[in-house]
Design a protein around this motif. Structure first.
Motif, PDB file in Angstrom:
ATOM      1  N   PRO A 151       9.765   5.528   7.834  1.00  0.00           N
ATOM      2  CA  PRO A 151       8.432   5.172   7.327  1.00  0.00           C
ATOM      3  C   PRO A 151       8.531   4.178   6.164  1.00  0.00           C
ATOM      4  O   PRO A 151       9.458   4.241   5.348  1.00  0.00           O
ATOM      5  CB  PRO A 151       7.857   6.508   6.858  1.00  0.00           C
ATOM      6  CG  PRO A 151       8.631   7.540   7.605  1.00  0.00           C
ATOM      7  CD  PRO A 151      10.007   6.974   7.791  1.00  0.00           C
ATOM      8  N   GLY A 152       7.588   3.260   6.126  1.00  0.00           N
ATOM      9  CA  GLY A 152       7.540   2.295   5.033  1.00  0.00           C
ATOM     10  C   GLY A 152       6.719   2.826   3.866  1.00  0.00           C
ATOM     11  O   GLY A 152       5.957   3.793   3.997  1.00  0.00           O
ATOM     12  N   ILE A 196       4.074   1.555   0.775  1.00  0.00           N
ATOM     13  CA  ILE A 196       3.212   0.530   0.196  1.00  0.00           C
ATOM     14  C   ILE A 196       2.775   1.023  -1.181  1.00  0.00           C
ATOM     15  O   ILE A 196       2.065   2.028  -1.299  1.00  0.00           O
ATOM     16  CB  ILE A 196       1.978   0.261   1.065  1.00  0.00           C
ATOM     17  CG1 ILE A 196       2.379  -0.054   2.506  1.00  0.00           C
ATOM     18  CG2 ILE A 196       1.150  -0.877   0.466  1.00  0.00           C
ATOM     19  CD1 ILE A 196       3.111  -1.348   2.680  1.00  0.00           C
ATOM     20  N   MET A 252       2.696  -5.221   6.613  1.00  0.00           N
ATOM     21  CA  MET A 252       2.679  -4.030   7.458  1.00  0.00           C
ATOM     22  C   MET A 252       2.821  -4.401   8.925  1.00  0.00           C
ATOM     23  O   MET A 252       3.534  -3.734   9.684  1.00  0.00           O
ATOM     24  CB  MET A 252       1.390  -3.242   7.214  1.00  0.00           C
ATOM     25  CG  MET A 252       1.338  -2.569   5.862  1.00  0.00           C
ATOM     26  SD  MET A 252      -0.018  -1.369   5.673  1.00  0.00           S
ATOM     27  CE  MET A 252      -1.438  -2.448   5.748  1.00  0.00           C
ATOM     28  N   SER A 273      -2.709   0.565   8.154  1.00  0.00           N
ATOM     29  CA  SER A 273      -1.289   0.922   8.222  1.00  0.00           C
ATOM     30  C   SER A 273      -0.913   1.501   9.572  1.00  0.00           C
ATOM     31  O   SER A 273       0.260   1.529   9.946  1.00  0.00           O
ATOM     32  CB  SER A 273      -0.946   1.910   7.109  1.00  0.00           C
ATOM     33  OG  SER A 273      -1.622   3.144   7.300  1.00  0.00           O
ATOM     34  N   ARG A 318       5.811   0.495  12.281  1.00  0.00           N
ATOM     35  CA  ARG A 318       6.366   1.711  11.690  1.00  0.00           C
ATOM     36  C   ARG A 318       5.256   2.430  10.942  1.00  0.00           C
ATOM     37  O   ARG A 318       4.284   1.806  10.505  1.00  0.00           O
ATOM     38  CB  ARG A 318       7.532   1.384  10.744  1.00  0.00           C
ATOM     39  CG  ARG A 318       7.114   0.693   9.477  1.00  0.00           C
ATOM     40  CD  ARG A 318       8.236   0.765   8.441  1.00  0.00           C
ATOM     41  NE  ARG A 318       9.163  -0.354   8.524  1.00  0.00           N
ATOM     42  CZ  ARG A 318      10.460  -0.244   8.282  1.00  0.00           C
ATOM     43  NH1 ARG A 318      10.967   0.927   7.966  1.00  0.00           N
ATOM     44  NH2 ARG A 318      11.249  -1.297   8.351  1.00  0.00           N
ATOM     45  N   TYR A 368       3.423   4.143   7.744  1.00  0.00           N
ATOM     46  CA  TYR A 368       3.454   3.780   6.325  1.00  0.00           C
ATOM     47  C   TYR A 368       2.829   4.882   5.490  1.00  0.00           C
ATOM     48  O   TYR A 368       1.842   5.517   5.886  1.00  0.00           O
ATOM     49  CB  TYR A 368       2.693   2.473   6.075  1.00  0.00           C
ATOM     50  CG  TYR A 368       3.496   1.241   6.385  1.00  0.00           C
ATOM     51  CD1 TYR A 368       4.390   0.719   5.455  1.00  0.00           C
ATOM     52  CD2 TYR A 368       3.373   0.604   7.615  1.00  0.00           C
ATOM     53  CE1 TYR A 368       5.130  -0.409   5.733  1.00  0.00           C
ATOM     54  CE2 TYR A 368       4.109  -0.534   7.910  1.00  0.00           C
ATOM     55  CZ  TYR A 368       4.992  -1.042   6.966  1.00  0.00           C
ATOM     56  OH  TYR A 368       5.736  -2.150   7.252  1.00  0.00           O
ATOM     57  N   HIS A 369       3.417   5.094   4.305  1.00  0.00           N
ATOM     58  CA  HIS A 369       2.827   5.932   3.274  1.00  0.00           C
ATOM     59  C   HIS A 369       2.287   5.010   2.183  1.00  0.00           C
ATOM     60  O   HIS A 369       2.959   4.051   1.789  1.00  0.00           O
ATOM     61  CB  HIS A 369       3.863   6.873   2.659  1.00  0.00           C
ATOM     62  CG  HIS A 369       4.418   7.873   3.625  1.00  0.00           C
ATOM     63  ND1 HIS A 369       3.681   8.920   4.119  1.00  0.00           N
ATOM     64  CD2 HIS A 369       5.655   7.989   4.188  1.00  0.00           C
ATOM     65  CE1 HIS A 369       4.418   9.640   4.934  1.00  0.00           C
ATOM     66  NE2 HIS A 369       5.621   9.100   5.006  1.00  0.00           N
TER      67      HIS A 369
END
Length: 668
Positions: free
Chosen positions: A154-155, A157, A368, A414, A419, A421-422
């Motif tokens: 997970p990405g 931000i 993203m 997102s 992928r 994202y948080h």
């Protein structure tokens, strides 16, 4: 993403009808242009339909390819120059339609601007709300992005709301001014915590500490370096690049294919936009080679659609009207404290509240969609408006609501990336409100110090116990007169011979340039016997840090002294009001190589919650006292709890832990 999830982002089944209506409206707009413009003519009924279709194809298909070459023109004219190129394309396209007359580039430019404006209005009207327009564009862009492969961690931000304090965000969540954050907290998906800033509670120290893991020797948003006779300014491109050079080790928070947008520093990110330290003409060659984006991620995506320029211009005009109206309402109502907000300020403020915001959101969306692992972006608008309007005035909260809307859009968008994202939302500091020092006391800190150091020796007056003791120590001492030499040339202006004063929000710094290195309390007493007593007794000054030859770093207040080396307190502790971490934070600053000879913090009143900044602001920050030192952090509850956070460097360590536990590699 499931079909149900997509259904919440996009309303399906309307694309064809929307295209037909926009095409029809564009054709009608061309008919109107025929009547309004002398150099534009379409004598046959079918020509507007054909030209409308050609213009749509030119904008959607041909134009993005052309802009890859013409991007600098679009960038440095905020998109306006792109209409010139697109107008030339329209002239060429319309030339192939029999009977259509377009008399020159000027006419083509006006046609394109008019049609783009009409198309943008119609698209917005057809959408139930602005979010539908945003997500339709996001979906189209997501289809063009490459697939970076499966099994991506997970990405993250990081969205920074510049200057928004912990206390203000709690009230904004409670009162409905930040519904996106309120929903996260109500759903129990995120947690809100507070973090303690450094003594220098301002963006330069905070962001450098967060992104690079170190903010050593950053004394304020600006500070004086005696060895160079130079005032460092975090907002100056050359100084920002130098600050990053001093603190970067190549392993910043964003070093592994990350992106930095709207920040002062890059965090070693290879993808940057609107980042002060990464201005290419000023960067050292080595740093410039590390950048993957010469112009910056997000610029292409934003300016590729010429309608964006009109939308941003329209929003900027609305913001100018709001600012002028809000300023007038403050004056009519006699609201205090307030500062002048005329001149070019209403125009300049749109750079942070509208233009920077729109480009940053576009850049983060592009990141993203491209699967960037970590992004750090700064929303500047609240901080700028709070400086001039106040931290919770109605027009300031309107800016906050607009930022919250953008956070909500990015949160929903997102789900479009390759992928998961948080999103983490945080601030770099808060703001403390109050009358500006110069307005409240009739002279600025620079003028006060200059008068005490350069004017006639003032008569001794009664004062507090510390000032009385300081005067007793120099009783009978003869004041040394300092006179400027005629051949002296300085980069930095002196407020008195051999004296430099630099202010940064609620902190003032006094340096004595005729002495190398740190000047001791005893030397200051000998050369300027009335300076320290007058400052320590001043109602706008809370405490001062000086270095004693005998006792080491000493904090002076009106009614007491705190010797930092031993922890001994004489009288009332001048740091008692400023929190349990104040001694350690000030002790750390005393070790900085460029620490000023006298470090001054404004006086904070715990009853009113106000303090008087040394700059002409309503809401301000930069020191200790009140809400300025209380930043906030909203993070997913599934992340490791942060514990107590003291100083910006503690946030860097926490974020590094989060990235590692999500499966991101350590930077090389």
């Amino acid at each position: 993403m499931t079909t149900a999830e997509r259904g919440r982002l996009f309303r399906r089944g309307r694309s064809l009808a929307r295209f037909a209506l926009v095409w029809l409206t564009t054709s009608l707009a061309l008919v109107g242009m025929d009547d309004l413009l002398d150099g534009f003519a379409m004598p046959n009924w079918w020509q507007p339909l054909v030209c409308g279709l050609l213009l749509s194809l030119l904008t959607a298909v041909v134009w993005p390819q052309v802009l890859r070459v013409a991007l600098p023109l679009a960038l440095f004219t905020l998109g306006i120059g792109s209409f010139l190129v697109l107008g030339a394309g329209a002239v060429a396209a319309f030339a192939v339609v029999p009977g259509v007359e377009v008399n020159g580039l000027r006419t083509g430019f006006l046609v394109v601007v008019g049609v783009s404006a009409v198309s943008g209005v119609v698209s917005s009207v057809l959408a139930i709300d602005e979010d539908e327009v945003f997500f339709r564009r996001a979906r189209r862009r997501s289809r063009r992005c490459p697939d970076p492969g499966p099994d991506l961690p997970p990405g993250l931000i990081f969205l920074q709301v510049d200057g928004l304090g912990y206390d203000v965000v709690r009230r904004a969540v409670r009162d409905g001014d930040m519904p996106t954050l309120a929903r996260w907290l109500a759903e129990d998906s995120h947690a809100l915590v507070r973090w303690q800033t450094d003594w220098s509670s301002q963006t330069g120290a905070s962001v450098c500490g967060i992104l690079h893991g170190s903010n050593h020797d950053i004394l304020g948003f600006r500070w004086y370096e005696k060895d160079r006779d130079h005032v460092m300014a975090c907002a100056h491109p050359r100084d920002a690049a130098e600050i990053e050079r001093r603190h970067s080790n190549g392993r910043g928070l964003l070093a592994v294919d990350g992106a930095s947008h709207g920040n002062l520093f890059t965090g070693d990110a290879p993808h940057v936009s609107l980042t002060m330290s990464a201005v290419s003409v000023l960067l050292p060659r080595g740093l410039r080679r590390r950048r993957a984006d010469r112009v910056g991620a997000g610029y292409y995506a934003y300016f590729a659609n010429p309608v964006n320029a009109l939308r941003t211009l329209g929003s900027a005009l609305v913001d100018i009207v709001r600012e002028v109206s809000a300023s007038a309402r403050q004056r009519r109502a006699g609201v205090v404290p307030r500062v002048p907000r005329g001149g070019i300020y209403p125009i300049a403020r749109t750079g942070t509240t509208v233009i920077s915001r729109d480009v940053v959101v576009s850049a983060v969306l592009e990141d993203m969609l491209n699967g960037r692992p970590v992004v750090y972006a700064d929303f500047l608008g609240y901080d700028e408006v709070a400086h001039h309007s106040g931290i919770e005035r109605f027009d300031t909260l309107a800016v906050l609501r607009a930022i919250d809307q953008q956070i909500g859009r990015l949160h929903r968008a997102s789900r479009l990336g390759p992928r998961p994202y948080h999103l983490v939302v945080l601030s770099d500091h808060g703001q403390t409100q109050g009358w500006a020092f110069a307005h409240r006391f009739g002279e600025s800190l620079e003028e006060l110090v200059g008068r005490l150091c350069g004017g006639p020796a003032p008569e001794a007056v009664s004062g507090g116990p510390v000032a009385t003791r300081l005067r007793e120590r120099v009783t009978g001492a003869r004041r040394i007169e300092h006179r400027p030499r005629e051949d002296e040339r300085h980069e930095v202006t002196r407020v008195a011979p051999g004296v430099v004063v630099v202010v940064s929000g609620h902190v003032g710094m006094v340096s004595f340039t005729e002495h190398e290195g740190r000047v001791s309390l005893e030397t200051i007493e000998r050369e300027y016997p009335e300076l320290l007593p007058a400052l320590v007794d001043h109602p706008g000054i809370g405490f001062m840090l000086v270095r004693s030859d005998v006792h080491g770093p000493v904090v002076l207040g009106r009614d007491g002294v705190h010797r930092l080396a031993s922890g001994e307190v004489l009288g009332e502790d001048p740091l008692a009001l400023y929190g349990e971490h104040a001694p350690d934070l000030i002790r750390r600053v005393d070790t900085f190589p460029h620490c000023a000879d006298i470090m001054i913090n404004s006086r904070w009143d715990p009853e009113t919650g106000e303090a008087s900044p040394f700059e002409i602001h309503v809401g301000s920050h930069g020191g200790l006292g009140g809400e300025q030192e209380r930043g906030f952090l909203i993070h997913p509850k599934e992340f490791e709890p942060p514990g107590e956070l003291v100083g910006a460097e503690s946030l860097h360590r926490l974020f590094r832990v989060w990235l590692t536990k999500l499966g991101h590699p350590e930077p090389e």
